[in-house]
Design a protein around this motif. Structure first.
Motif, PDB file in Angstrom:
ATOM      1  N   THR A 220       0.937  -1.389   0.043  1.00 14.55           N
ATOM      2  CA  THR A 220      -0.045  -0.045   0.084  1.00 14.55           C
ATOM      3  C   THR A 220       0.857   1.192   0.115  1.00 14.55           C
ATOM      4  O   THR A 220       1.997   1.092   0.482  1.00 14.55           O
ATOM      5  N   LEU A 221       0.169   2.224  -0.413  1.00 12.33           N
ATOM      6  CA  LEU A 221       0.803   3.436  -0.414  1.00 12.33           C
ATOM      7  C   LEU A 221       1.020   4.317   0.811  1.00 12.33           C
ATOM      8  O   LEU A 221       1.863   4.924   1.135  1.00 12.33           O
ATOM      9  N   VAL A 222      -0.248   4.272   1.790  1.00  9.78           N
ATOM     10  CA  VAL A 222      -0.228   4.679   2.957  1.00  9.78           C
ATOM     11  C   VAL A 222      -1.055   3.862   3.905  1.00  9.78           C
ATOM     12  O   VAL A 222      -1.475   2.828   3.231  1.00  9.78           O
ATOM     13  N   ASP A 223      -0.796   4.103   5.103  1.00 11.65           N
ATOM     14  CA  ASP A 223      -1.407   3.216   6.065  1.00 11.65           C
ATOM     15  C   ASP A 223      -1.581   3.833   7.372  1.00 11.65           C
ATOM     16  O   ASP A 223      -1.137   4.996   7.365  1.00 11.65           O
ATOM     17  N   GLY A 224      -1.699   3.291   8.488  1.00 13.14           N
ATOM     18  CA  GLY A 224      -1.890   4.092   9.834  1.00 13.14           C
ATOM     19  C   GLY A 224      -0.816   4.644  10.615  1.00 13.14           C
ATOM     20  O   GLY A 224      -0.754   5.392  11.263  1.00 13.14           O
ATOM     21  N   GLY A 225       0.617   4.085   9.808  1.00 18.62           N
ATOM     22  CA  GLY A 225       1.549   4.736  10.175  1.00 18.62           C
ATOM     23  C   GLY A 225       2.305   5.709   9.320  1.00 18.62           C
ATOM     24  O   GLY A 225       2.853   6.671   9.597  1.00 18.62           O
ATOM     25  N   LYS A 226       2.353   5.209   7.795  1.00 11.60           N
ATOM     26  CA  LYS A 226       2.666   5.873   7.163  1.00 11.60           C
ATOM     27  C   LYS A 226       1.709   6.909   6.465  1.00 11.60           C
ATOM     28  O   LYS A 226       0.979   6.590   5.537  1.00 11.60           O
ATOM     29  N   HIS A 227       1.374   7.939   6.772  1.00 16.53           N
ATOM     30  CA  HIS A 227       0.427   8.984   6.438  1.00 16.53           C
ATOM     31  C   HIS A 227       0.660  10.485   6.713  1.00 16.53           C
ATOM     32  O   HIS A 227      -0.492  11.225   6.970  1.00 16.53           O
ATOM     33  N   ALA A 228       1.762  10.746   6.729  1.00 17.99           N
ATOM     34  CA  ALA A 228       2.147  12.086   6.567  1.00 17.99           C
ATOM     35  C   ALA A 228       1.592  12.984   5.500  1.00 17.99           C
ATOM     36  O   ALA A 228       1.116  12.178   4.406  1.00 17.99           O
ATOM     37  N   GLY A 229       1.519  14.428   5.450  1.00  9.69           N
ATOM     38  CA  GLY A 229       0.873  14.862   4.479  1.00  9.69           C
ATOM     39  C   GLY A 229       1.510  14.707   3.078  1.00  9.69           C
ATOM     40  O   GLY A 229       0.454  14.466   1.976  1.00  9.69           O
ATOM     41  N   ASP A 230       2.670  14.520   3.028  1.00  8.36           N
ATOM     42  CA  ASP A 230       3.207  14.301   1.625  1.00  8.36           C
ATOM     43  C   ASP A 230       3.075  13.150   0.773  1.00  8.36           C
ATOM     44  O   ASP A 230       2.722  12.842  -0.222  1.00  8.36           O
ATOM     45  N   VAL A 231       2.890  12.072   1.851  1.00  4.64           N
ATOM     46  CA  VAL A 231       2.238  10.917   1.061  1.00  4.64           C
ATOM     47  C   VAL A 231       0.819  10.580   0.895  1.00  4.64           C
ATOM     48  O   VAL A 231       0.201   9.795   0.261  1.00  4.64           O
ATOM     49  N   ASN A 232      -0.015  11.372   1.957  1.00  9.58           N
ATOM     50  CA  ASN A 232      -1.488  11.413   1.811  1.00  9.58           C
ATOM     51  C   ASN A 232      -2.023  12.233   0.583  1.00  9.58           C
ATOM     52  O   ASN A 232      -2.829  11.902   0.027  1.00  9.58           O
ATOM     53  N   PHE A 233      -1.096  13.031   0.034  1.00  7.32           N
ATOM     54  CA  PHE A 233      -1.538  14.127  -0.823  1.00  7.32           C
ATOM     55  C   PHE A 233      -1.771  13.262  -2.382  1.00  7.32           C
ATOM     56  O   PHE A 233      -2.860  13.328  -2.859  1.00  7.32           O
TER      57      PHE A 233
END
Length: 721
Positions: free
Chosen positions: A478-491
């Protein structure tokens, strides 16, 4: 062992057993309530009810696969690490789960579901042992029972809430117990116990730095004010500081053991202050303050927009602004979560102050109380830290009041009566707290079917809330998850879900390939210099495509651009449940990245409790839709709609869509999802978004997307480019 001590130990063990079984029994209420509810079961097992739990479950599953069922464990892990799928095999939660799964005769699903029930109930042990230090075991029993079922503690440790919280209060309470007994007895055994508890706590919960340092500060303050000449206190501070250093846990354990054996020999007492100074220096050199500052920035000094500080200096929306548990809470909620009722909370606080006055070693509990009170600025998740401390306060008042009774019988009856009064609001909360599992059985079927179609190194695009469960059930990336969800990866993910199919498709290919490129770059560069990393994917794309303004680069996604070479397949997981958070998802990409200025939010409204009132449909108290003219009234404003869309599934679960065009000058459309008993009011941008077109309407561009799984619960599409 004398008779009175033996009876005291027996009584302690008996009270611990009562409180432990009571805690477990209360957590079985939810299990009883939903025992026959099939949507919460999959393959005959309860599913867990916290998203983050699937993170640790994924790691434990991979550990078991690599060590229990795969004969070539090293080859498995080499391949696993090369895949960069972020499985947490090195974390304590996953390792402990894998250990229990191997030694216990239960299914993996049962282990992760019931672990919080039993591990969280261990909190009763240190609470009762602390009370034993004050020669008041009844206080410990009352406090243990209240702590084990207090609102916030129960909410985060109930059956199925498989997360680090199942030991996040247990371990610091053991920490507090060893400190209290160390100061009261000055026995060397508590030096090593305290240090080992720090090591275990850090292993289990790496974010424990701040609390550990606060305990250190309170011991130092206590020593300076009350006990400056006691050399034992400085020994305690020194061994704690060594345990608190950053670095390899085995090296820290070796230093702690060496220090402990040194302190046992009185001939080294003259060097204690020098050793303390050396331990502080070692703590600072190892970067001891860095993680503490990082936590303060994350939870105290929060901002809605952050910038990368690199190259183009892009601005992104911060996730902390959208996490409910990190938001401000009203006083009543704050009090209820800690003690079950506002009155109980106030009495508990008074009792705690009285206990602090009578037993000054309770000053060491102030860090826990302070962290619990941080809930006002840091969010409701912190209230659990104050639960056992204030429970000791009200339990102390109860036993003190009972002691005033003229007979033993009245003393016990009064304690029982007061205890039942403070437990009752918490029991009522437990009985009414009917939280659902993360996914229902139908959604899990979709993910498991997806896992059969997709390869392990394929990507599935979805919002970060669903990242961990997707990885667990489908075994993909996955690209994002509950730990990897900073603004730059969420964008980029937000951009895909809320923009047109053309923009979404091209951004998906770009983001996945740039994510893989970043993995390879960082792996290579870290061998040379760990401080060298790539900028955000969006910034790298902007520069690679020859732009200095990211907004201009994003506008090119309206047209065909040359995309990176495809290295893997990409799937989109679009659940119906995302409808509830769609406005939140839009926040992350509805932003001018160059300035950080927020754009006007797209219009999106969901009505699930609408009423037919004759000539109109009432969607909300001030929103009406005229059935004849199809004009929408919002407050005092009446406006036409662009189109009225009706969706319905037939007997074979095939979706049919009927579109009635009304007024093309309008920017607002109404979508009636008959089978979902849901009406949407959306503007044109939202209507044309990839999520609405593919999930709600099943209107996909076959050159860009291929349907894979289409169900009412969730839909999966494969990227065709």
């Amino acid at each position: 062992m004398n008779t009175s001590l033996s009876r005291d130990i027996q009584k302690t063990v008996f009270y611990i057993l009562i409180a432990f079984l009571f805690s477990i029994a209360m957590r079985m209420i939810w299990v009883y309530q939903f025992g026959d509810y099939t949507p919460f079961h999959y393959n005959g097992q309860f599913m867990i009810n916290t998203n983050d739990g699937y993170y640790w479950a994924e790691g434990a599953r991979d550990l078991l696969s690599g060590t229990a069922t795969n004969p070539d464990a090293k080859e498995y892990f080499d391949k696993f690490h090369q895949l960069n799928d972020l499985s947490p095999v090195s974390t304590a939660g996953s390792q402990l789960t894998a250990f229990f799964s191997k030694i216990l005769p239960f299914s993996f699903e049962s282990v992760i579901f019931y672990m919080p029930v039993f591990l969280s109930s261990l909190v009763v042990i240190p609470i009762i042992l602390i009370a034993r230090a004050f020669k008041n075991l009844e206080m410990g029993l009352i406090a243990a029972m209240l702590s084990s079922i207090a609102w916030s503690y129960y909410n985060r440790t109930m059956a199925g809430y498989y997360d680090t919280d199942m030991l996040n209060i247990v371990l610091p309470m053991f920490f507090l117990w060893s400190i209290i007994w160390a100061i009261k007895t000055n026995k060397n055994i508590y030096l090593i116990l305290t240090a080992i508890e720090i090591l275990i706590y850090r292993w289990w919960y790496p974010q424990s730095y701040s609390l550990e340092f606060s305990f250190f500060g309170m011991i130092l303050l206590y020593t300076v004010i009350f006990d400056r000449k006691n050399l034992f206190n400085y020994k305690l501070l020194a061994i704690m500081m060594f345990a608190m250093m950053n670095g390899n846990e085995f090296i820290r354990l070796g230093i702690v053991l060496g220090t402990y054996f040194l302190f046992r020999d009185k001939k080294y007492d003259k060097y204690v202050l020098s050793i303390l100074g050396f331990s502080i220096a070692a703590f600072l050199i190892s970067g001891g303050f860095s993680p503490i500052w990082a936590q303060l920035k994350g939870y105290i000094f929060r901002e809605t927009v952050s910038n990368t500080g690199k190259g183009l200096n892009l601005h992104f929306f911060t996730v902390m602004q959208t996490v409910r548990e990190a938001g401000h809470i009203p006083f009543e909620t704050f009090a209820n979560r800690i003690s079950g009722h506002t009155i109980t909370f106030i009495i508990s606080l008074l009792g705690y102050l009285y206990l602090l006055y009578k037993q000054r070693v309770m000053i060491f509990s102030l860090p826990l109380l302070g962290l619990g009170f941080l809930a006002y600025v840091g969010g409701l998740r912190f209230t659990i830290y104050a639960v056992p401390v204030l429970a000791l306060g009200i339990a102390y008042l109860i036993t003190e009041l009972a002691a005033k009774m003229p007979t033993k019988k009245l003393q016990y009856l009064s304690m029982i009566a007061f205890t039942l009064v403070i437990l009752y609001p918490n029991y009522k909360h437990i009985d009414a707290y009917k939280v659902p599992t993360v996914f229902n059985a139908n959604e899990v079927k979709v993910l498991e079917e997806l896992g059969k179609v997709a390869k392990r190194d394929d990507y599935v695009v979805a919002w970060w809330d669903y990242g961990y469960p997707i990885r667990y059930y489908a075994d993909v990336k996955t690209l994002v998850d509950g730990g990897k969800h900073a603004g730059d990866v969420n964008f980029p993910v937000s951009f895909m879900l809320t923009h047109t199919q053309e923009e979404a498709a091209q951004m998906a290919r770009l983001d996945v390939e740039y994510t893989e490129k970043a993995f390879k770059f960082n792996d290579e560069m870290h061998k040379k210099d760990k401080n060298i990393t790539l900028a955000s994917n969006i910034e790298e794309m902007t520069k690679d495509y020859g732009f200095k303004n990211t907004n201009e680069f994003l506008r090119t996604l309206h047209s065909d651009i040359k995309l990176p070479q495809k290295t893997r397949d990409i799937y989109f997981y679009l659940p119906f449940r995302m409808m509830n958070i769609y406005p939140t998802v839009t926040l992350f990409s509805n932003l001018d990245l160059m300035t950080g200025k927020k754009k006007k939010q797209p219009f999106f409204y969901v009505s699930k409790n609408y009423k037919d009132i004759g000539s109109q449909i009432q969607l909300a108290p001030n929103i009406f839709l005229d059935k004849r003219t199809l004009r929408l009234t919002i407050g005092k404003q009446t406006l036409p709609i662009r189109r009225f869309v009706k969706t319905a599934y037939d007997a074979k679960m095939k979706l049919h869509t009927k579109i009635q065009n009304v007024d093309f000058t309008s920017n607002i459309s109404v979508i009636y999802m008959t089978n979902y008993h849901t009406i949407l009011i959306v503007d044109e941008k939202t209507y044309n978004s990839m999520y609405i077109q593919l999930m709600v309407l099943e209107k996909y561009n076959p050159k860009l997307f291929q349907p894979v799984i289409l169900t009412p619960s969730a839909k999966v599409y494969k990227l065709a480019i």
